[in-house]
Write a protein that holds these residues in place. Structure first.
Motif, PDB file in Angstrom:
ATOM      1  N   PRO A 114       0.805  -1.226   0.000  1.00  0.00           N
ATOM      2  CA  PRO A 114       0.000   0.000   0.000  1.00  0.00           C
ATOM      3  C   PRO A 114       0.834   1.269   0.000  1.00  0.00           C
ATOM      4  CG  PRO A 114      -0.927  -1.603   1.525  1.00  0.00           C
ATOM      5  CD  PRO A 114       0.385  -2.171   1.061  1.00  0.00           C
ATOM      6  N   GLU A 115       1.977   1.237   0.693  1.00  0.00           N
ATOM      7  CA  GLU A 115       2.841   2.415   0.760  1.00  0.00           C
ATOM      8  C   GLU A 115       3.935   2.391  -0.304  1.00  0.00           C
ATOM      9  OE1 GLU A 115       4.690  -0.731   3.387  1.00  0.00           O
ATOM     10  OE2 GLU A 115       2.677  -0.055   2.805  1.00  0.00           O
ATOM     11  N   GLY A 116       3.874   1.429  -1.216  1.00  0.00           N
ATOM     12  CA  GLY A 116       4.910   1.286  -2.230  1.00  0.00           C
ATOM     13  C   GLY A 116       4.848   2.373  -3.296  1.00  0.00           C
ATOM     14  N   VAL A 117       5.892   2.424  -4.127  1.00  0.00           N
ATOM     15  CA  VAL A 117       5.994   3.448  -5.169  1.00  0.00           C
ATOM     16  C   VAL A 117       6.287   2.797  -6.512  1.00  0.00           C
ATOM     17  CG1 VAL A 117       6.768   5.228  -3.563  1.00  0.00           C
ATOM     18  CG2 VAL A 117       8.451   3.811  -4.730  1.00  0.00           C
ATOM     19  N   THR A 118       6.010   3.557  -7.558  1.00  0.00           N
ATOM     20  CA  THR A 118       6.287   3.089  -8.914  1.00  0.00           C
ATOM     21  C   THR A 118       7.306   3.999  -9.587  1.00  0.00           C
ATOM     22  OG1 THR A 118       4.514   4.396  -9.921  1.00  0.00           O
ATOM     23  CG2 THR A 118       3.948   2.170  -9.164  1.00  0.00           C
ATOM     24  N   ILE A 119       8.083   3.418 -10.483  1.00  0.00           N
ATOM     25  CA  ILE A 119       8.996   4.150 -11.355  1.00  0.00           C
ATOM     26  C   ILE A 119       8.650   3.754 -12.792  1.00  0.00           C
ATOM     27  CG2 ILE A 119      11.397   4.554 -12.019  1.00  0.00           C
ATOM     28  CD1 ILE A 119      12.275   3.652  -9.275  1.00  0.00           C
ATOM     29  N   PRO A 120       8.039   4.693 -13.577  1.00  0.00           N
ATOM     30  CA  PRO A 120       7.737   6.098 -13.272  1.00  0.00           C
ATOM     31  C   PRO A 120       6.514   6.248 -12.371  1.00  0.00           C
ATOM     32  CG  PRO A 120       6.921   5.552 -15.438  1.00  0.00           C
ATOM     33  CD  PRO A 120       7.662   4.339 -14.958  1.00  0.00           C
ATOM     34  N   ALA A 121       6.359   7.463 -11.839  1.00  0.00           N
ATOM     35  CA  ALA A 121       5.201   7.772 -11.009  1.00  0.00           C
ATOM     36  C   ALA A 121       4.099   8.426 -11.828  1.00  0.00           C
ATOM     37  CB  ALA A 121       5.604   8.688  -9.859  1.00  0.00           C
ATOM     38  N   ARG A 122       4.483   9.313 -12.753  1.00  0.00           N
ATOM     39  CA  ARG A 122       3.535  10.025 -13.603  1.00  0.00           C
ATOM     40  C   ARG A 122       4.107  10.155 -15.010  1.00  0.00           C
ATOM     41  NH1 ARG A 122       3.918  12.147  -8.979  1.00  0.00           N
ATOM     42  NH2 ARG A 122       5.587  13.536  -9.645  1.00  0.00           N
ATOM     43  N   VAL A 123       3.217  10.257 -15.969  1.00  0.00           N
ATOM     44  CA  VAL A 123       3.613  10.483 -17.359  1.00  0.00           C
ATOM     45  C   VAL A 123       2.768  11.616 -17.918  1.00  0.00           C
ATOM     46  CG1 VAL A 123       3.727   9.523 -19.685  1.00  0.00           C
ATOM     47  CG2 VAL A 123       4.338   8.096 -17.729  1.00  0.00           C
ATOM     48  N   ALA A 124       3.432  12.611 -18.486  1.00  0.00           N
ATOM     49  CA  ALA A 124       2.750  13.733 -19.126  1.00  0.00           C
ATOM     50  C   ALA A 124       2.835  13.575 -20.637  1.00  0.00           C
ATOM     51  CB  ALA A 124       3.378  15.058 -18.694  1.00  0.00           C
ATOM     52  N   LEU A 125       1.712  13.846 -21.323  1.00  0.00           N
ATOM     53  CA  LEU A 125       1.664  13.815 -22.778  1.00  0.00           C
ATOM     54  C   LEU A 125       1.798  15.242 -23.294  1.00  0.00           C
ATOM     55  CD1 LEU A 125      -1.297  11.312 -23.358  1.00  0.00           C
ATOM     56  CD2 LEU A 125       1.075  10.854 -22.697  1.00  0.00           C
ATOM     57  N   VAL A 126       2.740  15.439 -24.219  1.00  0.00           N
ATOM     58  CA  VAL A 126       3.066  16.772 -24.731  1.00  0.00           C
ATOM     59  C   VAL A 126       2.752  16.830 -26.219  1.00  0.00           C
ATOM     60  CG1 VAL A 126       4.862  18.527 -24.919  1.00  0.00           C
ATOM     61  CG2 VAL A 126       4.924  16.896 -23.012  1.00  0.00           C
ATOM     62  N   LEU A 127       2.137  17.943 -26.661  1.00  0.00           N
ATOM     63  CA  LEU A 127       1.766  18.127 -28.062  1.00  0.00           C
ATOM     64  C   LEU A 127       2.414  19.375 -28.636  1.00  0.00           C
ATOM     65  CD1 LEU A 127      -2.086  17.401 -27.926  1.00  0.00           C
ATOM     66  CD2 LEU A 127      -0.243  15.801 -28.458  1.00  0.00           C
ATOM     67  N   ALA A 128       2.642  19.348 -29.952  1.00  0.00           N
ATOM     68  CA  ALA A 128       3.201  20.506 -30.641  1.00  0.00           C
ATOM     69  C   ALA A 128       2.725  20.499 -32.088  1.00  0.00           C
ATOM     70  CB  ALA A 128       4.725  20.498 -30.580  1.00  0.00           C
ATOM     71  N   ALA A 129       2.655  21.699 -32.685  1.00  0.00           N
ATOM     72  CA  ALA A 129       2.352  21.838 -34.112  1.00  0.00           C
ATOM     73  C   ALA A 129       3.629  21.576 -34.891  1.00  0.00           C
ATOM     74  CB  ALA A 129       1.821  23.241 -34.399  1.00  0.00           C
ATOM     75  N   ILE A 130       3.589  20.653 -35.853  1.00  0.00           N
ATOM     76  CA  ILE A 130       4.801  20.161 -36.501  1.00  0.00           C
ATOM     77  C   ILE A 130       4.785  20.446 -38.004  1.00  0.00           C
ATOM     78  CG2 ILE A 130       6.096  18.077 -37.133  1.00  0.00           C
ATOM     79  CD1 ILE A 130       6.495  18.823 -34.250  1.00  0.00           C
ATOM     80  N   SER A 131       5.920  20.896 -38.498  1.00  0.00           N
ATOM     81  CA  SER A 131       6.160  20.998 -39.925  1.00  0.00           C
ATOM     82  C   SER A 131       7.118  19.891 -40.331  1.00  0.00           C
ATOM     83  CB  SER A 131       6.760  22.373 -40.276  1.00  0.00           C
ATOM     84  OG  SER A 131       7.047  22.450 -41.659  1.00  0.00           O
ATOM     85  N   ASP A 132       6.654  18.975 -41.149  1.00  0.00           N
ATOM     86  CA  ASP A 132       7.492  17.862 -41.612  1.00  0.00           C
ATOM     87  C   ASP A 132       7.071  17.500 -43.038  1.00  0.00           C
ATOM     88  OD1 ASP A 132       8.915  15.480 -42.063  1.00  0.00           O
ATOM     89  OD2 ASP A 132       8.878  14.981 -39.932  1.00  0.00           O
ATOM     90  N   PRO A 133       7.475  18.318 -44.021  1.00  0.00           N
ATOM     91  CA  PRO A 133       7.064  18.073 -45.402  1.00  0.00           C
ATOM     92  C   PRO A 133       7.467  16.698 -45.916  1.00  0.00           C
ATOM     93  CG  PRO A 133       8.020  20.268 -45.164  1.00  0.00           C
ATOM     94  CD  PRO A 133       8.277  19.541 -43.879  1.00  0.00           C
ATOM     95  N   GLU A 134       8.613  16.194 -45.486  1.00  0.00           N
ATOM     96  CA  GLU A 134       9.075  14.895 -45.970  1.00  0.00           C
ATOM     97  C   GLU A 134       8.149  13.770 -45.533  1.00  0.00           C
ATOM     98  OE1 GLU A 134      13.054  12.023 -45.749  1.00  0.00           O
ATOM     99  OE2 GLU A 134      13.043  13.979 -44.775  1.00  0.00           O
ATOM    100  N   LEU A 135       7.794  13.739 -44.258  1.00  0.00           N
ATOM    101  CA  LEU A 135       6.912  12.682 -43.775  1.00  0.00           C
ATOM    102  C   LEU A 135       5.496  12.867 -44.311  1.00  0.00           C
ATOM    103  CD1 LEU A 135       6.571  10.164 -42.160  1.00  0.00           C
ATOM    104  CD2 LEU A 135       6.489  11.509 -40.059  1.00  0.00           C
ATOM    105  N   SER A 136       5.076  14.123 -44.421  1.00  0.00           N
ATOM    106  CA  SER A 136       3.758  14.380 -44.990  1.00  0.00           C
ATOM    107  C   SER A 136       3.678  13.892 -46.430  1.00  0.00           C
ATOM    108  CB  SER A 136       3.453  15.883 -44.935  1.00  0.00           C
ATOM    109  OG  SER A 136       2.163  16.160 -45.423  1.00  0.00           O
TER     110      SER A 136
END
Length: 376
Positions: A129-151
């Protein structure tokens, strides 16, 4: 040459990743602690836990990499403190509750490698019950991307490759997430932390809504995603293109129909994620001075390669019938009665199913695959 071993070479060579886990483990794992390492691979995290003073490490690995981990642990003098569990973590059974559960099943975007499913199960069945995890939290990050080659690669299907019309494929391609390692200058504005999730506490789908501000003009080709993982109170690990200590892991590119944007434009993003199914839906609008200039609505559901035969077999009214190989698998399972040796099972399987096995060796290989998967 084992490509699986070579894959793990990249993980071991990633110094920012190893350094981040070493610092987090030293911060969290106390001398005498009992630790679980999920999907342990080479066993590197378990070795770091032993260095930090762990009394026991349960190293859970479902593939043959467990033999690599055993050999490495023995060579480094830690074999006496590691208990090997050759199984999938969600099927494994441990003799005790533990102080720390750790893994690196984070993926590129923070969820698609199973970190939430595995950690949720481990928290309920393994962790104190008092144990911990690694990782504890994960945040999702977004951005507007320019990638003509992949597009352009996504739109290739509309340009008559090989001189033939492949345009029906575009729908699958446009609704697929692509791993890509971005440079910071591909971002048309500052990234936004769109969602923070507690590891081991997520059950089911999640939704997010955010807005990305365009700060320099260019062509918007898609939405980029990456993660920032809080491994411990004082240690964060990320694959962000803006981080000087980014780990060597690609990001995710979610394509849209390309559109030219200027500084001051806004991109609204609404996203629904089903981590266990690795399903992402991304929709939104591009606006300028409040006026809508473009929109997108895509989902990896539409990018799934599901045949009509597979879909038909998933209907509730479908009546399944065993194939010849299905009947052979059933034979092996029925012969695993706790009395017969494997050699006897192989012999009987061959005699009963000569219609599908040309040689005794073929029957033996088939029986071995079934037995190793479903027996202990």
């Amino acid at each position: 040459m084992s490509l699986i071993v070579d894959e793990h070479r990249f993980y071991i060579e990633d110094r920012p990743r190893i350094d981040a886990f070493r610092r987090a483990i030293r911060e969290v794992v106390r001398p005498g602690a009992v630790v679980v390492d999920l999907g342990s691979g080479t066993g590197i995290l378990g070795l770091l836990a032993c260095e930090a003073g762990a009394a026991r490490v349960y190293s859970i690995e479902m593939t043959g990499m467990i033999e690599v981990a055993r050999a490495v642990a023995a060579r480094n003098g830690f074999a006496d403190r590691i208990r090997w569990v050759h199984d999938e973590s969600m099927h494994a059974i441990l003799p005790e509750r533990v102080d720390v559960v750790m893994c690196d099943q984070i993926g590129h975007f923070g969820f698609e490698a199973g970190v939430f499913e595995y950690m949720n199960d481990a928290r309920q069945r393994f962790l104190k019950p008092e144990g911990v995890t690694i990782p504890a939290r994960v945040a999702l990050v977004l951005a507007a991307i320019s990638d003509p080659e992949l597009s352009a690669a996504v739109r290739l299907w509309c340009e008559r490759p090989a001189g033939l019309d492949f345009s029906p494929v575009y729908s699958w391609a446009a609704n697929t997430g692509y791993p890509k390692k971005f440079d910071a200058d591909q971002c048309l504005g500052d990234p936004v932390t769109a969602l923070k999730l507690e590891v081991g506490a997520l059950a089911g789908a999640v939704s997010l809504e955010t807005e990305l501000a365009i700060t320099r003009g260019g062509r918007l080709d898609g939405i980029g995603g990456w993660f920032s993982a809080a491994l411990s109170p004082g240690v964060t690990m990320t694959n962000s293109p803006f981080a000087p200590d980014r780990i060597d892991r690609r990001n995710v590119f979610l394509p849209i129909d390309p559109i030219d944007v200027d500084a001051g434009d806004r991109v609204s993003v609404r996203m629904r994620i089903m981590p266990a199914e690795v399903v992402v839906t991304w929709r939104g609008e591009i606006t300028r001075d409040g006026a809508v200039r473009g929109a997108f609505n895509r989902s990896t559901v539409a990018g799934m390669l599901l045949s009509r035969d597979e879909l038909a077999r998933q209907r509730p009214d479908y009546v399944p019938h065993l194939t010849p190989r299905g009947r052979a698998r059933l034979t092996v399972l029925e012969l695993c009665d706790g009395a017969r040796a494997l050699a006897d099972i192989e012999r009987e399987l061959f005699e009963r199913h000569r219609d599908i096995f040309q040689t005794r060796a073929e029957a033996a290989a088939f029986a071995t695959e079934v037995v190793t998967r479903y027996t202990d």
